[in-house]
Design a protein around this motif. Structure first.
Motif, PDB file in Angstrom:
ATOM      1  N   LEU A 139       0.758  -1.075   0.082  1.00 14.89           N
ATOM      2  CA  LEU A 139       0.035  -0.144  -0.020  1.00 14.89           C
ATOM      3  C   LEU A 139       0.757   1.185  -0.167  1.00 14.89           C
ATOM      4  CD1 LEU A 139      -2.917   1.225   0.322  1.00 14.89           C
ATOM      5  CD2 LEU A 139      -2.687   1.059   2.749  1.00 14.89           C
ATOM      6  N   VAL A 140       2.053   1.256   0.807  1.00 13.02           N
ATOM      7  CA  VAL A 140       2.732   2.350   0.701  1.00 13.02           C
ATOM      8  C   VAL A 140       3.490   2.605  -0.644  1.00 13.02           C
ATOM      9  CG1 VAL A 140       4.989   3.352   1.822  1.00 13.02           C
ATOM     10  CG2 VAL A 140       3.303   2.263   3.247  1.00 13.02           C
ATOM     11  N   TRP A 141       3.795   1.412  -1.173  1.00 12.66           N
ATOM     12  CA  TRP A 141       4.618   1.534  -2.435  1.00 12.66           C
ATOM     13  C   TRP A 141       3.582   2.087  -3.455  1.00 12.66           C
ATOM     14  CZ3 TRP A 141       9.125   2.019  -4.453  1.00 12.66           C
ATOM     15  CH2 TRP A 141      10.076   1.468  -3.715  1.00 12.66           C
ATOM     16  N   PHE A 142       2.377   1.376  -3.527  1.00 15.13           N
ATOM     17  CA  PHE A 142       1.372   1.889  -4.508  1.00 15.13           C
ATOM     18  C   PHE A 142       1.031   3.451  -4.169  1.00 15.13           C
ATOM     19  CE2 PHE A 142      -3.154   3.050  -5.318  1.00 15.13           C
ATOM     20  CZ  PHE A 142      -2.871   2.677  -6.756  1.00 15.13           C
ATOM     21  N   GLY A 143       0.952   4.123  -2.989  1.00 18.90           N
ATOM     22  CA  GLY A 143       0.865   5.235  -2.775  1.00 18.90           C
ATOM     23  C   GLY A 143       2.003   6.263  -3.134  1.00 18.90           C
ATOM     24  N   ALA A 144       3.133   5.848  -3.129  1.00 18.86           N
ATOM     25  CA  ALA A 144       4.371   6.509  -3.601  1.00 18.86           C
ATOM     26  C   ALA A 144       4.428   6.552  -4.962  1.00 18.86           C
ATOM     27  CB  ALA A 144       5.688   5.760  -2.887  1.00 18.86           C
ATOM     28  N   VAL A 145       4.249   5.571  -5.573  1.00 17.08           N
ATOM     29  CA  VAL A 145       4.131   5.399  -7.247  1.00 17.08           C
ATOM     30  C   VAL A 145       2.974   6.259  -7.641  1.00 17.08           C
ATOM     31  CG1 VAL A 145       3.769   3.942  -9.198  1.00 17.08           C
ATOM     32  CG2 VAL A 145       5.355   3.228  -7.331  1.00 17.08           C
ATOM     33  N   ALA A 146       1.764   6.277  -7.186  1.00 16.71           N
ATOM     34  CA  ALA A 146       0.624   7.211  -7.461  1.00 16.71           C
ATOM     35  C   ALA A 146       0.975   8.478  -7.460  1.00 16.71           C
ATOM     36  CB  ALA A 146      -0.431   6.658  -6.686  1.00 16.71           C
ATOM     37  N   TYR A 147       1.521   8.981  -6.171  1.00 18.37           N
ATOM     38  CA  TYR A 147       1.974  10.228  -5.838  1.00 18.37           C
ATOM     39  C   TYR A 147       2.986  10.755  -6.777  1.00 18.37           C
ATOM     40  CZ  TYR A 147       3.419  14.405  -3.391  1.00 18.37           C
ATOM     41  OH  TYR A 147       3.769  15.765  -3.130  1.00 18.37           O
ATOM     42  N   ALA A 148       4.076  10.134  -7.172  1.00 18.65           N
ATOM     43  CA  ALA A 148       4.980  10.420  -8.071  1.00 18.65           C
ATOM     44  C   ALA A 148       4.414  10.700  -9.483  1.00 18.65           C
ATOM     45  CB  ALA A 148       6.183   9.152  -8.192  1.00 18.65           C
ATOM     46  N   LEU A 149       3.651   9.657  -9.912  1.00 15.41           N
ATOM     47  CA  LEU A 149       2.893   9.810 -11.160  1.00 15.41           C
ATOM     48  C   LEU A 149       1.811  11.157 -11.237  1.00 15.41           C
ATOM     49  CD1 LEU A 149       2.230   8.371 -14.032  1.00 15.41           C
ATOM     50  CD2 LEU A 149       0.320   7.346 -12.819  1.00 15.41           C
ATOM     51  N   PHE A 150       1.294  11.499 -10.162  1.00 21.72           N
ATOM     52  CA  PHE A 150       0.305  12.591 -10.269  1.00 21.72           C
ATOM     53  C   PHE A 150       1.365  13.860 -10.139  1.00 21.72           C
ATOM     54  CE2 PHE A 150      -0.675  16.323  -7.670  1.00 21.72           C
ATOM     55  CZ  PHE A 150      -1.775  16.749  -8.088  1.00 21.72           C
ATOM     56  N   LEU A 151       2.429  13.787  -9.562  1.00 21.09           N
ATOM     57  CA  LEU A 151       3.511  14.953  -9.763  1.00 21.09           C
ATOM     58  C   LEU A 151       3.882  15.006 -11.069  1.00 21.09           C
ATOM     59  CD1 LEU A 151       5.639  14.990  -6.422  1.00 21.09           C
ATOM     60  CD2 LEU A 151       3.829  16.601  -7.059  1.00 21.09           C
ATOM     61  N   PHE A 152       4.273  13.737 -11.869  1.00 20.60           N
ATOM     62  CA  PHE A 152       4.945  14.066 -13.154  1.00 20.60           C
ATOM     63  C   PHE A 152       3.867  14.499 -14.270  1.00 20.60           C
ATOM     64  CE2 PHE A 152       5.210  11.572 -17.093  1.00 20.60           C
ATOM     65  CZ  PHE A 152       6.698  12.319 -17.375  1.00 20.60           C
ATOM     66  N   LEU A 153       2.767  13.984 -14.166  1.00 20.06           N
ATOM     67  CA  LEU A 153       1.549  14.475 -14.857  1.00 20.06           C
ATOM     68  C   LEU A 153       1.214  16.077 -14.731  1.00 20.06           C
ATOM     69  CD1 LEU A 153      -0.793  11.299 -14.941  1.00 20.06           C
ATOM     70  CD2 LEU A 153       1.055  12.054 -16.800  1.00 20.06           C
ATOM     71  N   PHE A 154       1.286  16.436 -13.428  1.00 20.62           N
ATOM     72  CA  PHE A 154       0.751  17.637 -13.184  1.00 20.62           C
ATOM     73  C   PHE A 154       1.762  18.652 -13.622  1.00 20.62           C
ATOM     74  CE2 PHE A 154       1.014  21.459 -10.204  1.00 20.62           C
ATOM     75  CZ  PHE A 154      -0.278  21.783 -10.427  1.00 20.62           C
ATOM     76  N   ASN A 155       3.155  18.573 -13.374  1.00 19.32           N
ATOM     77  CA  ASN A 155       3.986  19.157 -13.885  1.00 19.32           C
ATOM     78  C   ASN A 155       4.406  19.312 -15.560  1.00 19.32           C
ATOM     79  OD1 ASN A 155       5.222  20.139 -11.558  1.00 19.32           O
ATOM     80  ND2 ASN A 155       6.330  18.289 -11.255  1.00 19.32           N
TER      81      ASN A 155
END
Length: 84
Positions: free
Chosen positions: A7-23
Motif C-alpha cells: 500500500l505504501v509503494w502504491f501510494g508513492a508510485v501514485a503520488y510520483a505519477l501525479f506529480l509528473f503529470l501535473f508538472n
C-alpha cells in the motif's frame, strides 16, 4: 505487514505519477499563461512539419524552404528565421 508495504509503494508510485503529470501539464501551459492563447513560432506542429520536411528533402532544401502554411498570409522563409 506485506499488504501495508504494498500500500505504501502504491501510494508513492501514485503520488510520483501525479506529480509528473501535473508538472507536464503546467509546463505545456506555460506559453499560454505568459503570452495568451496565441500560437507562436515554437508551436509543436510547426516543429513536426519542419522535421518532416528536413527528413524528406535534406538540409540544403530545408534552409531555402519558404513555408506558405505559416505566418499567414505572408508565409515564412524557414531557413533564415529558424532557431540555431
Amino acid at each position: 505487514s506485506d499488504s501495508l508495504v504494498n500500500l505504501v509503494w502504491f501510494g508513492a508510485v501514485a503520488y510520483a505519477l501525479f506529480l509528473f503529470l501535473f508538472n507536464a501539464y503546467v509546463i505545456r501551459l506555460q506559453a499560454i499563461q505568459e503570452y495568451g492563447p496565441v500560437i507562436h513560432e515554437f508551436d509543436p506542429y510547426f516543429n513536426w512539419r519542419a522535421t518532416q520536411y528536413l527528413y524528406e528533402n535534406g538540409y540544403k532544401k530545408f534552409f531555402t524552404w519558404f513555408d506558405h502554411k505559416v505566418w499567414y498570409p505572408l508565409g515564412r522563409p524557414v531557413g533564415t528565421t529558424i532557431y540555431p
